[in-house]
Design a protein around this motif. Structure first.
Motif, PDB file in Angstrom:
ATOM      1  N   UNK A  53      77.062  72.645  85.711  1.00 50.01           N
ATOM      2  CA  UNK A  53      78.280  73.274  85.181  1.00 50.01           C
ATOM      3  C   UNK A  53      77.942  74.241  84.052  1.00 50.01           C
ATOM      4  N   UNK A  54      78.885  75.153  83.712  1.00 53.85           N
ATOM      5  CA  UNK A  54      78.634  76.149  82.666  1.00 53.85           C
ATOM      6  C   UNK A  54      78.245  75.562  81.312  1.00 53.85           C
ATOM      7  N   UNK A  61      70.418  76.959  77.625  1.00 52.08           N
ATOM      8  CA  UNK A  61      70.046  78.242  77.024  1.00 52.08           C
ATOM      9  C   UNK A  61      69.862  78.072  75.515  1.00 52.08           C
ATOM     10  N   UNK A  62      70.767  77.326  74.875  1.00 48.19           N
ATOM     11  CA  UNK A  62      70.648  77.091  73.431  1.00 48.19           C
ATOM     12  C   UNK A  62      69.352  76.335  73.109  1.00 48.19           C
ATOM     13  N   UNK A 105      82.852  67.859  83.020  1.00 47.94           N
ATOM     14  CA  UNK A 105      82.488  66.745  82.156  1.00 47.94           C
ATOM     15  C   UNK A 105      81.746  67.261  80.951  1.00 47.94           C
ATOM     16  N   UNK A 106      81.220  66.362  80.127  1.00 47.50           N
ATOM     17  CA  UNK A 106      80.497  66.799  78.938  1.00 47.50           C
ATOM     18  C   UNK A 106      79.193  67.502  79.305  1.00 47.50           C
ATOM     19  N   UNK A 107      78.822  68.463  78.483  1.00 52.54           N
ATOM     20  CA  UNK A 107      77.572  69.191  78.691  1.00 52.54           C
ATOM     21  C   UNK A 107      76.379  68.279  78.425  1.00 52.54           C
TER      22      UNK A 107
END
Length: 198
Positions: A53-54, A61-62, A105-107
């Motif tokens: 998911x995004x 990326x972070x 959902x949560x990252x």
């Protein structure tokens, strides 16, 4: 089925590059060793991390930036999903993407799939070469793209200029690719100069 067990990146300083790949949880599939003479320009491949998911793309990326990566293309929505591109501290281009445009959902920092994308001169000829060596073609779109079923690391064959465009770099480049593919099929070099070893 012929598989890819791992890939080895040939880099100037393996010790300093190791932290980047460990921070993304890739140390089981990405190995590092001192390389020979580096190539000029685009090395002809990218490493792609596929996430669910995004939010996970953004988290990866972070984490990559925190580990020393430089953003080539900020993560954003596109027709096919959501993704961005970074350059690892050793110079490897890493794409991070999800086919989903919405979070469910949560990252997390979970990488679902690792894909080695090779930029080739002739996708049909490269696909034929790999098929003759026992690789199973999972997907194919004419002379533009082919995906091989290779186990822990998926292998795709892409037109070089198209792969460079997605990565946000000039397709020009010459010299060593800086990647060696580790598989069960023995040592060989493909038509585009990508090396394999057992």
């Amino acid at each position: 089925m012929t598989t890819i067990d791992h890939i080895t990146l040939e880099v100037a300083d393996p010790a300093s590059a190791a932290g980047f790949y460990t921070s993304l949880g890739l140390d089981d599939r990405v190995r590092l060793r001192s390389g020979g003479v580096p190539g000029d320009g685009f090395s002809g491949f990218t490493l792609s991390l596929v996430a669910s998911q995004p939010g996970t793309v953004d988290a990866l990326v972070a984490a990559a930036v925190e580990a020393g990566a430089t953003v080539l293309k900020p993560a954003s929505k596109s027709l096919w999903g959501y993704g961005g591109v970074v350059t690892a501290p050793d110079g490897t281009i890493v794409t991070v993407a999800s086919s989903s445009k919405k979070d469910t959902g949560p990252a997390t920092l979970k990488v679902d799939d690792v894909v080695l994308q090779l930029g080739v001169d002739d996708v049909a000829a490269s696909k034929r070469f790999y098929a003759e060596r026992g690789f199973t073609v999972a997907k194919s779109f004419g002379r533009k793209y082919a995906e091989l079923d290779t186990g822990a690391v998926t292998l795709t064959l892409n037109r070089r200029k198209d792969l460079a465009k997605v990565a946000g770099v000039d397709p020009a480049g010459a010299g060593a690719h800086g990647v060696v593919i580790g598989g069960a099929d023995g040592a060989f070099t493909d038509p585009d100069g990508f090396r394999w070893e057992s």
